[in-house]
Design a protein around this motif. Structure first.
Motif: not given
Lengths: 147, 128
Positions: A20-21, A69-70, A82, A86, A90, B12-14, B16-17, B20, B108-111
């Motif tokens: 999913t992620m 992911f990014l 990072q 994450e 999760m 920070p990466v979350m 950005v995610f 998006k 999380k996780p999610f669509q």
């Protein structure tokens, strides 16, 4: 929870989170990759049950997951670290939410392990490795042992 | 109308995610604003107009629970809808965040569709 249910719960969490992620598929269980460089992260949890989730992922796989992911073709070492944190976060939330669906728990901040503890496999309540693109992902549930 | 969206997450990466994912939902976005914890978010909320807040719970400094509690006590900010985006999917946590004033919750996780559905439910279909 019976051991077999825990194994199933852990595998389901890994598949759900990766697909999913991270848009990544994990194959069924495999042996941990001991040859390639690994990145390790840990997230502690506390509630009716306490402990931590450890993950260990091959460095090339971690780089691919971070890029996915990014949505970037190039990612920095810091971004990879990072994203591994994450991912651990999760997986921990997903696993513990199912173990303690009726209760409440707290998650610690994800930590990247610079000097990983090699004895993780010996103290893990549950540990499974999955084949993913360019390496493996190993996930372990480490129970908190009362002093 | 384009939405100004604030993303509150220490990773920070979350952040950005999440940007998006918001783009993938097709929501009309004006500006994004980001903060690493609840305290930084509160400061920024007094500086600019925000239509929707996406917040994590587990953050150093002011966490998501305290942040939502502060929002509810601030007459200027209490009407801004908050959607919690968290790895914690326990019923008790979800119930507690709604009690504190959150309007939506995504585990999380999610669509991306889950975020779109939650925004649509809260703000109405004209934004989705």
């Amino acid at each position: 929870m019976p051991d077999q249910d825990m194994q199933h719960l852990l595998a389901t969490a890994v598949h759900d989170v990766l697909e999913t992620m991270f848009f990544c598929e994990a194959s069924d269980r495999c042996e941990p990759d001991t040859g390639a460089a690994q990145l390790e992260a840990r997230v502690a949890f506390s509630g009716a049950k306490s402990g931590s989730i450890h993950i260990e992922i091959s460095e090339p796989s971690a780089r691919d997951l971070a890029a996915s992911f990014l949505g970037e073709s190039e990612v920095s070492h810091s971004q990879v670290a990072q994203v591994v944190c994450e991912l651990a976060n999760m997986l921990c939330g997903s696993i513990v939410s199912k173990i303690e669906a009726q209760g409440c728990f707290d998650l610690g901040a994800p930590e990247l392990l610079i000097h990983p503890d090699e004895k993780t496999a010996h103290i893990a309540e549950i540990q499974q490795s999955f084949a993913i693109e360019r390496g493996t992902l190993t996930v372990a549930l480490i129970p908190c042992i009362p002093a | 109308m384009a939405l100004n969206i604030m993303i509150v997450d220490d990773s920070p990466v979350m952040r950005v995610f999440l940007r998006k994912v918001v783009q993938l939902t097709g929501l009309p976005v004006g500006e994004y604003c980001e903060a690493g914890d609840g305290a930084a978010a509160l400061t920024r909320l007094h500086e600019r107009w925000i239509d929707l807040i996406l917040t994590d719970i587990n953050m150093p400094g002011m966490n998501g629970e305290e942040f939502v509690r502060h929002l509810e006590t601030d007459e200027m900010l209490r009407d801004i809808p908050v959607i919690v985006v968290s790895t914690d999917a326990s019923r008790e946590r979800i119930h507690r965040m709604f009690e504190l004033g959150a309007r939506g919750y995504i585990s999380k996780p999610f669509q991306p569709e889950a975020l779109r559905d939650e925004v649509e439910r809260i703000l109405g279909a004209q934004h989705a």
